[in-house]
Motif scaffolding. Sequence first.
Motif, PDB file in Angstrom:
ATOM      1  N   GLN A  76      -3.621 -14.152  -4.106  1.00 38.86           N
ATOM      2  CA  GLN A  76      -4.043 -14.202  -5.504  1.00 38.86           C
ATOM      3  C   GLN A  76      -4.904 -13.006  -5.888  1.00 38.86           C
ATOM      4  N   VAL A  77      -5.634 -12.469  -4.925  1.00 40.42           N
ATOM      5  CA  VAL A  77      -6.523 -11.343  -5.219  1.00 40.42           C
ATOM      6  C   VAL A  77      -5.800 -10.008  -5.085  1.00 40.42           C
ATOM      7  N   SER A  78      -4.589 -10.040  -4.524  1.00 37.21           N
ATOM      8  CA  SER A  78      -3.848  -8.807  -4.252  1.00 37.21           C
ATOM      9  C   SER A  78      -3.400  -8.118  -5.536  1.00 37.21           C
ATOM     10  N   ARG A  79      -3.638  -6.826  -5.598  1.00 38.65           N
ATOM     11  CA  ARG A  79      -3.132  -6.045  -6.722  1.00 38.65           C
ATOM     12  C   ARG A  79      -1.730  -5.526  -6.410  1.00 38.65           C
ATOM     13  N   VAL A  80      -1.493  -5.135  -5.159  1.00 39.81           N
ATOM     14  CA  VAL A  80      -0.144  -4.787  -4.685  1.00 39.81           C
ATOM     15  C   VAL A  80       0.015  -5.373  -3.284  1.00 39.81           C
ATOM     16  N   HIS A  81       1.113  -6.074  -3.074  1.00 44.71           N
ATOM     17  CA  HIS A  81       1.405  -6.677  -1.778  1.00 44.71           C
ATOM     18  C   HIS A  81       2.588  -5.949  -1.149  1.00 44.71           C
ATOM     19  N   VAL A  82       2.423  -5.501   0.094  1.00 42.47           N
ATOM     20  CA  VAL A  82       3.472  -4.754   0.801  1.00 42.47           C
ATOM     21  C   VAL A  82       4.141  -5.669   1.823  1.00 42.47           C
ATOM     22  N   TYR A  83       5.479  -5.700   1.788  1.00 44.32           N
ATOM     23  CA  TYR A  83       6.235  -6.503   2.746  1.00 44.32           C
ATOM     24  C   TYR A  83       7.382  -5.665   3.303  1.00 44.32           C
ATOM     25  N   GLU A 134       5.176   4.354  -4.377  1.00 51.23           N
ATOM     26  CA  GLU A 134       5.402   3.118  -5.117  1.00 51.23           C
ATOM     27  C   GLU A 134       4.101   2.322  -5.267  1.00 51.23           C
ATOM     28  N   VAL A 135       3.332   2.226  -4.194  1.00 51.68           N
ATOM     29  CA  VAL A 135       2.064   1.486  -4.266  1.00 51.68           C
ATOM     30  C   VAL A 135       1.133   2.147  -5.266  1.00 51.68           C
ATOM     31  N   CYS A 136       0.994   3.464  -5.177  1.00 54.44           N
ATOM     32  CA  CYS A 136       0.093   4.175  -6.093  1.00 54.44           C
ATOM     33  C   CYS A 136       0.580   4.073  -7.538  1.00 54.44           C
ATOM     34  N   GLY A 137       1.898   4.142  -7.720  1.00 54.51           N
ATOM     35  CA  GLY A 137       2.434   4.017  -9.061  1.00 54.51           C
ATOM     36  C   GLY A 137       2.102   2.677  -9.690  1.00 54.51           C
ATOM     37  N   LEU A 138       2.196   1.604  -8.911  1.00 56.86           N
ATOM     38  CA  LEU A 138       1.867   0.287  -9.431  1.00 56.86           C
ATOM     39  C   LEU A 138       0.366   0.121  -9.660  1.00 56.86           C
ATOM     40  N   LEU A 139      -0.430   0.714  -8.788  1.00 54.13           N
ATOM     41  CA  LEU A 139      -1.885   0.631  -8.983  1.00 54.13           C
ATOM     42  C   LEU A 139      -2.312   1.329 -10.267  1.00 54.13           C
ATOM     43  N   GLU A 140      -1.529   2.281 -10.703  1.00 55.46           N
ATOM     44  CA  GLU A 140      -1.836   3.008 -11.934  1.00 55.46           C
ATOM     45  C   GLU A 140      -1.273   2.321 -13.177  1.00 55.46           C
ATOM     46  N   ALA A 145      -0.964  -1.198 -14.844  1.00 60.57           N
ATOM     47  CA  ALA A 145      -1.285  -2.624 -14.914  1.00 60.57           C
ATOM     48  C   ALA A 145      -0.194  -3.416 -15.627  1.00 60.57           C
ATOM     49  N   GLU A 146       0.398  -2.814 -16.648  1.00 61.90           N
ATOM     50  CA  GLU A 146       1.440  -3.522 -17.401  1.00 61.90           C
ATOM     51  C   GLU A 146       2.663  -3.773 -16.527  1.00 61.90           C
ATOM     52  N   MET A 147       3.056  -2.775 -15.739  1.00 63.14           N
ATOM     53  CA  MET A 147       4.195  -2.948 -14.846  1.00 63.14           C
ATOM     54  C   MET A 147       3.890  -3.987 -13.766  1.00 63.14           C
ATOM     55  N   ARG A 148       2.667  -3.929 -13.208  1.00 65.44           N
ATOM     56  CA  ARG A 148       2.290  -4.926 -12.199  1.00 65.44           C
ATOM     57  C   ARG A 148       2.424  -6.335 -12.766  1.00 65.44           C
ATOM     58  N   ALA A 149       1.908  -6.526 -13.966  1.00 65.90           N
ATOM     59  CA  ALA A 149       1.944  -7.852 -14.582  1.00 65.90           C
ATOM     60  C   ALA A 149       3.382  -8.317 -14.814  1.00 65.90           C
ATOM     61  N   GLU A 150       4.230  -7.401 -15.276  1.00 67.53           N
ATOM     62  CA  GLU A 150       5.622  -7.766 -15.529  1.00 67.53           C
ATOM     63  C   GLU A 150       6.347  -8.126 -14.242  1.00 67.53           C
ATOM     64  N   LEU A 151       6.169  -7.304 -13.211  1.00 65.32           N
ATOM     65  CA  LEU A 151       6.807  -7.600 -11.924  1.00 65.32           C
ATOM     66  C   LEU A 151       6.305  -8.922 -11.367  1.00 65.32           C
ATOM     67  N   GLY A 152       5.004  -9.165 -11.483  1.00 68.94           N
ATOM     68  CA  GLY A 152       4.431 -10.405 -10.975  1.00 68.94           C
ATOM     69  C   GLY A 152       4.965 -11.631 -11.692  1.00 68.94           C
TER      70      GLY A 152
END
Length: 419
Positions: free
Chosen positions: A306-313, A366-372, A374-381
């Motif tokens: 829940q606290v993760s901003r980007v999760h790598v698998y 990819e990780v850095c791009g998502l960290l930059e 927020a809108e994309m992170r929210a949409e993907l999530g």
Amino acid sequence: MKILFIHQNFPGQYKHLAPALAAAGHQCVALTLRVKEPQTWKGVRVLPYGIRRKQGSGTHPWVLDFDTKVIRAEACFHAACELRDRGFSPDIIVGHPGWGETMFLRDVWPEARIGLYYELYHLSDPAHLGFDPEFQAKTGETEKLRIRLKNLNNRIHYNVGDMGISPTEFQAGTFPPEFREKISVIHDGIDTNHVVPNPDVVLDLPDGSRVTREDEVITFVNRNLEPYRGYHIFMRALPRLLKERPNAKVLIVGGDEVSYGSKPPKGQTWKQIFIDEVRGRIPTPNWERVHFLGRIPYDTFISLLQVSRVHVYLTYPFVLSWSLFEAMSAEAAIVASDTAPLKEAIRHGENGRLVDFFDGDALVDEVCGLLEDAEMRAELGRNARQHIVRNYDLQSICLPRQMEWIGKLADMTAGVVGD
């Protein structure tokens, strides 16, 4: 009905199905190595059995795996005979054959209907056996022979099981056609009512600090930290990732043992091997932002997602981890390896991002791009959670399908022992 569960680490994949069947009024019993004394768990009578025989010296190395399975199968057979002699005769046996325990159960109860959890058929083609050249066995051409022999257990169980179940299309697809005809693809299920996003989550770290959704947190989770799950790739990406993200905290979950693949050199762990490899390229202030959490309680694990901003698998072409689906259910933004098991879980650019397993620079990008973004992170999530809710929700999809599968198994005519 009388239902017998067989799993060396019960409840394992049956942690939802077994209690549901008990709650529905069925008499449920489990045989397992996990407990030492009989106990009742969520309506299921859990009975222990012990290993009676040690592995013999002089066993051919290609069949060590099968030898271990036969030893467990023998022990489970004797426990089953004792259960039978006390008057217990199951209508259905549900078991995980991966450790061999179910091998001789039709000899004990020939009229029982048997449903097996088909987790993986070991493939020796170059795309699987040679996937990661760095960790290929040094036995040359004979390695594919050893891998092929690992399927002795699967092959013997073909005549044991009346029906099969597999959690993903990829895993079911590893089995030959004759097996595939028996297999229903039904995932174990994700409790999407429990694994939810939480904007107010707070996670305490071992050093006394804590992180929230306000922090830039990158997470990486394995049962054990090892190459099969891309630990080496992630660690080799850390120097650049930490340099480019000076405020990021990296939280790594996983034990020091080996779940899959080759063992590290004697006296070492994969965890420490790759720490040692990269530590000299990571300044101490950056290294202090890397937190190895080991194995953590389940509720702590959910807070971590829940606290993760980007999760790598990352994973080889292998069994897909529950943790990926749980991260998706928590609305984590996922960066994952573009390997075969991920195809049915992640659609690139829609509910996650996919990168070449071996391309550490692409992973960092990819990780850095998502960290930059927020809108994309929210949409993907959001899309990731919707995918899990629509396809893998425990209560509305997976558990009802599992119960239906049990019903079909109950209606079958039992098979017979084959040579």
